[in-house]
Design a protein around this motif. Structure first.
Motif, mmCIF file in Angstrom:
data_model
loop_
_atom_site.group_PDB
_atom_site.id
_atom_site.type_symbol
_atom_site.label_atom_id
_atom_site.label_comp_id
_atom_site.label_asym_id
_atom_site.label_seq_id
_atom_site.Cartn_x
_atom_site.Cartn_y
_atom_site.Cartn_z
ATOM 1 N N ARG A 117 -34.586 26.013 -52.668
ATOM 2 C CA ARG A 117 -35.329 25.745 -51.430
ATOM 3 C C ARG A 117 -35.865 27.073 -50.895
ATOM 4 N NH1 ARG A 117 -34.333 21.441 -48.157
ATOM 5 N NH2 ARG A 117 -34.023 22.830 -46.365
ATOM 6 N N SER A 118 -37.192 27.157 -50.786
ATOM 7 C CA SER A 118 -37.793 28.410 -50.340
ATOM 8 C C SER A 118 -37.332 28.785 -48.934
ATOM 9 C CB SER A 118 -39.319 28.310 -50.378
ATOM 10 O OG SER A 118 -39.774 27.258 -49.551
ATOM 11 N N ALA A 119 -36.972 27.785 -48.120
ATOM 12 C CA ALA A 119 -36.501 28.063 -46.761
ATOM 13 C C ALA A 119 -35.177 28.810 -46.761
ATOM 14 C CB ALA A 119 -36.372 26.760 -45.980
ATOM 15 N N GLU A 120 -34.448 28.755 -47.866
ATOM 16 C CA GLU A 120 -33.150 29.417 -47.961
ATOM 17 C C GLU A 120 -33.244 30.804 -48.585
ATOM 18 O OE1 GLU A 120 -30.983 26.478 -50.108
ATOM 19 O OE2 GLU A 120 -30.732 25.157 -48.365
ATOM 20 N N ALA A 121 -34.456 31.257 -48.884
ATOM 21 C CA ALA A 121 -34.658 32.602 -49.424
ATOM 22 C C ALA A 121 -34.801 33.599 -48.285
ATOM 23 C CB ALA A 121 -35.883 32.635 -50.309
ATOM 24 N N GLU A 122 -34.184 34.753 -48.437
ATOM 25 C CA GLU A 122 -34.238 35.774 -47.386
ATOM 26 C C GLU A 122 -35.120 36.967 -47.738
ATOM 27 O OE1 GLU A 122 -30.499 37.107 -45.946
ATOM 28 O OE2 GLU A 122 -30.151 35.273 -44.780
ATOM 29 N N ARG A 123 -35.286 37.230 -49.043
ATOM 30 C CA ARG A 123 -36.014 38.446 -49.411
ATOM 31 C C ARG A 123 -36.623 38.295 -50.791
ATOM 32 N NH1 ARG A 123 -33.857 44.285 -50.792
ATOM 33 N NH2 ARG A 123 -32.007 43.118 -51.437
ATOM 34 N N LEU A 124 -37.857 38.759 -50.938
ATOM 35 C CA LEU A 124 -38.494 38.883 -52.243
ATOM 36 C C LEU A 124 -38.403 40.345 -52.662
ATOM 37 C CD1 LEU A 124 -41.789 36.805 -51.715
ATOM 38 C CD2 LEU A 124 -39.481 35.995 -52.274
ATOM 39 N N ILE A 125 -37.992 40.577 -53.887
ATOM 40 C CA ILE A 125 -37.846 41.948 -54.399
ATOM 41 C C ILE A 125 -38.759 42.097 -55.605
ATOM 42 C CG2 ILE A 125 -36.260 43.699 -55.250
ATOM 43 C CD1 ILE A 125 -33.983 41.939 -54.017
ATOM 44 N N ILE A 126 -39.821 42.871 -55.430
ATOM 45 C CA ILE A 126 -40.792 43.108 -56.502
ATOM 46 C C ILE A 126 -40.446 44.422 -57.185
ATOM 47 C CG2 ILE A 126 -43.221 43.539 -57.009
ATOM 48 C CD1 ILE A 126 -43.913 41.815 -54.578
ATOM 49 N N THR A 127 -40.352 44.395 -58.486
ATOM 50 C CA THR A 127 -40.022 45.623 -59.224
ATOM 51 C C THR A 127 -41.293 46.334 -59.658
ATOM 52 O OG1 THR A 127 -39.847 44.385 -61.299
ATOM 53 C CG2 THR A 127 -37.813 44.748 -60.049
ATOM 54 N N ALA A 128 -41.188 47.657 -59.763
ATOM 55 C CA ALA A 128 -42.317 48.497 -60.155
ATOM 56 C C ALA A 128 -41.879 49.459 -61.247
ATOM 57 C CB ALA A 128 -42.827 49.283 -58.948
ATOM 58 N N PHE B 262 -44.405 34.338 -47.260
ATOM 59 C CA PHE B 262 -43.300 35.193 -46.805
ATOM 60 C C PHE B 262 -43.830 36.302 -45.914
ATOM 61 C CE2 PHE B 262 -39.765 33.479 -48.866
ATOM 62 C CZ PHE B 262 -38.646 34.303 -48.667
ATOM 63 N N PRO B 263 -43.110 36.654 -44.839
ATOM 64 C CA PRO B 263 -43.539 37.778 -43.993
ATOM 65 C C PRO B 263 -43.370 39.104 -44.737
ATOM 66 C CG PRO B 263 -41.390 36.967 -43.295
ATOM 67 C CD PRO B 263 -41.881 36.009 -44.332
ATOM 68 N N TYR B 264 -44.196 40.066 -44.401
ATOM 69 C CA TYR B 264 -44.166 41.357 -45.090
ATOM 70 C C TYR B 264 -42.829 42.063 -44.925
ATOM 71 C CZ TYR B 264 -49.132 40.900 -45.999
ATOM 72 O OH TYR B 264 -50.346 40.466 -46.465
ATOM 73 N N GLY B 265 -42.171 41.841 -43.802
ATOM 74 C CA GLY B 265 -40.888 42.492 -43.564
ATOM 75 C C GLY B 265 -39.779 42.021 -44.483
ATOM 76 N N LYS B 266 -40.044 40.928 -45.215
ATOM 77 C CA LYS B 266 -39.038 40.399 -46.141
ATOM 78 C C LYS B 266 -39.489 40.508 -47.595
ATOM 79 C CE LYS B 266 -36.771 37.231 -42.930
ATOM 80 N NZ LYS B 266 -36.278 35.845 -42.717
#
Length: 384
Positions: free
Chosen positions: A161-172, A228-232
């Motif tokens: 459930r996307s509502a239960e996600a707190e943070r997206l972590i993109i690797t570089a 998702f908001p940028y802060g997350k």
């Protein structure tokens, strides 16, 4: 069978898409192709995949292709040709892999024509995310991410459930200069910048990887794709390019998608979704790899990433200006008309001079793009 049209067929993503299709001729059929000026490669693709429609960037290139492929293939050119390929009546699926903002108009046209979209053109969402996502919802068209990072995030959300996600972590990966200091970058050459340690990509995106602007664009794209908001949305340095991105959930669990750095994997996932199909590719061997490294990213070291976050949060026409100025600056660098560090200076000066327009129309975005390109060209710093 999925009937596929490709914008940017002679580029890295386009070639990899055709390689995937070649592995599964019973699942996919190529009906239309569009490219720039690479006549030789387009002729090869037409002979191998037999599309009914192709388009080239210029009349000269189109005439050269037509001379070789005969009357059985319709050959167009320019913006009219791009749009014709995008909305080709025989197609069901568009792979949008043009480089730069020129991918926006034909991708929007394909959405409005009801095509499924395999999106590898970051600039479409960077410059006009609010318009593109609204049109996709209106026409009930899926936007299936092809970039490895967004494909990874998409896969991490499967069954969640996307509502239960707190943070997206993109690797570089960090690009060619991930171990260079700011002082060393003063003397960085085009040849050095194009030596990406992990991925084989086109020149423009390879330079964007070295400046980390590419990750900034991916942050903006993730904002629109996943709401998702940028802060997350965080970016971390991961030199091995094995974990392509992660999602952290409210209970502390972190889902990660791992794989070898092979673009055919996310391309095939987007083409075949929601199925998975066999693919001839090198398998990930964690034992021989033995370790995975991660480092925090410093905005002072990578100001282009900072500028992308700021432009994304500001919204309006700022992301379009960010992209346009960056396209001009990267072209200057590739042409040896400016130094590597001048790229970020040109982009920042252009952003600082722009009067933002909130909730812009497509016409206002196009006008901001034109203004930014002209302003950025005037920022040229002659190479000593």
């Amino acid at each position: 069978m999925e009937k596929v049209a490709i914008l940017g067929s002679t580029g890295s993503i386009g070639k990899n898409t055709l390689a995937v299709i070649e592995e599964h001729p019973d699942q996919f059929n190529v009906v239309a192709l569009a490219a720039g000026k690479n006549v030789k490669e387009m002729i090869r693709q037409v002979k191998a995949f037999k599309p009914k429609l192709v388009s080239m960037a210029t009349r000269k290139a189109a005439d050269a292709v037509k001379q070789e492929v005969g009357e059985t293939v319709e050959v167009l050119w320019g913006d009219e040709g791009l749009n014709a390929v995008a909305v080709c009546s025989d197609s069901t699926y568009l792979v949008s892999s043009l480089v730069g903002s020129k991918g926006l108009a034909p991708t929007l046209a394909a959405i409005r024509a009801g095509k499924k979209i395999g999106l590898a053109n970051k600039e479409t969402l960077v410059t006009a995310g609010h318009i593109v996502t609204a049109e996709a919802r209106k026409h009930q068209v899926p936007l299936l991410p092809i970039d490895s990072e967004h494909s990874a995030l998409f896969q991490c959300f499967n069954g969640e459930r996307s509502a239960e996600a707190e943070r997206l972590i993109i690797t570089a990966s960090g690009g060619a200069f991930r171990d260079w200091s700011r002082e060393e970058l003063i003397h960085a050459t085009v040849e050095q910048a194009l030596k990406h340690p992990n991925w084989s990509m086109g020149n423009k995106i390879t330079i964007d990887s070295a400046t980390m602007m590419n990750k900034g664009f991916e942050v903006i794209e993730a904002h629109w794709l996943f709401d998702f908001p940028y802060g997350k949305i965080d970016v971390i340095l991961h030199p091995q390019s094995v974990i392509h991105s992660m999602v952290e959930f409210s209970d502390g669990a972190v889902m990660a998608q791992l794989g070898t750095p092979d673009m055919k994997i996310p391309i095939q996932y987007a083409l075949a979704y929601p199925r998975r199909m066999p693919l001839r590719t090198k398998r990930l061997d964690l034992v021989s790899l033995s370790r995975l490294d991660f480092r925090a990213l410093d905005f002072r070291r990578y100001p282009c990433l900072r500028m992308a976050y700021e432009a994304g949060k500001a919204g309006g026409t700022m992301p379009a200006v960010l992209n346009a100025a960056n396209e001009v600056a990267v072209e200057m660098f590739l042409n040896r008309d400016c130094n590597f560090l001048d790229i970020e200076e040109i982009v920042e000066r252009t952003l600082d001079a722009h009067q933002n327009v909130g909730n812009p129309s497509l016409e206002e975005i196009e006008e901001a793009d034109r203004w930014a390109r002209q302003f950025a060209k005037n920022c040229l710093v002659p190479v000593a």
